[in-house]
Scaffold this active site. Sequence first.
Site, PDB file in Angstrom:
ATOM      1  N   GLY A  56      32.850 -27.022 -19.470  1.00  0.00           N
ATOM      2  CA  GLY A  56      32.914 -26.812 -18.024  1.00  0.00           C
ATOM      3  C   GLY A  56      32.813 -25.310 -17.780  1.00  0.00           C
ATOM      4  N   ARG A  95      27.864 -20.352 -25.878  1.00  0.00           N
ATOM      5  CA  ARG A  95      27.009 -21.290 -25.131  1.00  0.00           C
ATOM      6  C   ARG A  95      26.137 -20.466 -24.168  1.00  0.00           C
ATOM      7  NH1 ARG A  95      29.497 -26.741 -22.835  1.00  0.00           N
ATOM      8  NH2 ARG A  95      27.308 -27.317 -22.764  1.00  0.00           N
ATOM      9  N   GLN A 202      30.835 -37.063 -19.933  1.00  0.00           N
ATOM     10  CA  GLN A 202      31.914 -36.326 -19.252  1.00  0.00           C
ATOM     11  C   GLN A 202      32.461 -37.141 -18.080  1.00  0.00           C
ATOM     12  OE1 GLN A 202      29.029 -34.926 -20.178  1.00  0.00           O
ATOM     13  NE2 GLN A 202      29.258 -32.781 -20.729  1.00  0.00           N
ATOM     14  N   ASP A 243      26.581 -24.686 -13.129  1.00  0.00           N
ATOM     15  CA  ASP A 243      26.772 -23.799 -14.279  1.00  0.00           C
ATOM     16  C   ASP A 243      26.122 -22.441 -14.057  1.00  0.00           C
ATOM     17  OD1 ASP A 243      26.871 -26.722 -15.313  1.00  0.00           O
ATOM     18  OD2 ASP A 243      27.959 -25.495 -16.757  1.00  0.00           O
TER      19      ASP A 243
END
Length: 351
Positions: A56, A95, A202, A243
């Site tokens: 997240g 990431r 998720q 994101d």
Amino acid sequence: MAGRSSNRSIGTVAMRWHGDRLELLDQRLLPAEEHWIVADGASAVAQCITDMVVRGAPAIGISAAYGVALAARHAGGGDWQAEIKQAIRVLAKSRPTAVNLFWALERMEKVFHACHSLDEATDRLAAEAVRLHEDDLAANLAMADFALEVMNPDKPVAVLTHCNTGALATGGYGTALGVIRRLHEEKLLKRVYADETRPWLQGSRLTAWELTRDHIPVTLNADGAAAAIMASGKVKWIVVGADRITANGDVANKIGTYNLAVLARHHKIGFMVVAPSSTVDMSLESGKDIPIEEREGTEVREIRGIPLAPAGVQVFNPVFDVTPASLIDAIVTEKGAVRNPNITGMRALFT
Ligand code: MRU
């Protein structure tokens, strides 16, 4: 941090800071098991981010900030500055898509550069990580207010959401899920439809878990059922997180979000993106510039070692997609909402 902010439940938060270590709720094991992993250094935190123990966008940024604090705490005392710089480099590689990671590391780096000794860095970086965590929770609470202003429901509504944007994905309360919590608190929520969110699930493993724990009415659906739900007239809004949001209002979010935006436009249903301003990346012109993470084919081919596809079949597994601004009705942050986002609206709020 977990539990309540004033008299408001902020949900089950996925991290616990202890000064010399960070505990992370292992989201890979939910909902079957609640197991906390101890990360005692920056590399361990980076590994937890890469492996999706914590995930997240905002939660990744907060964990990385604690990772930098741990780097200072455990620095050897020799070239402590080089050790912290190296830790920041390692965390930055964990990431690629969620810009909150880089935003948090930059914020920590600024504090680090102002420190003159390891003792000072240890104290100030820990304090900054805690502040960053608290700021994220405050932002979530604020953006829920703005979102309700945009929705302006005069009676309870049903909404559909994708992925997990709740307390687990943030510093608490949630982004899109925070809006859903607020609707519920105000008795303006009929029901949440939660996409299961293939391949990592998720939606079913995390969102349905969070909502069920907090007694918020949820119906879980396969991703492919979203069109039928919209066609039935059951949902008024699609509410998702982000994101990375670029200067023109394009939004990278969990794979499958773009599908929902196209469907919402077809069915004349509102499409709302909810994210803290730490998700906004005004340095990128459009969604074409966003690095999209591709993960291992095994995430699609199998589930916990059980094959779902022929062994070795070629897989395409991008874990985010880009929704063009033209399909979005509102981007809501703690600074306010940008309706029908474009570069002018984005610049007005974010420069
Ligand atoms: O790959 P994940 O689980 O880290 O994906 C990030 C997300 O949780 C979603 O894309 C979300 O909508 C934005 S973060 C609140």
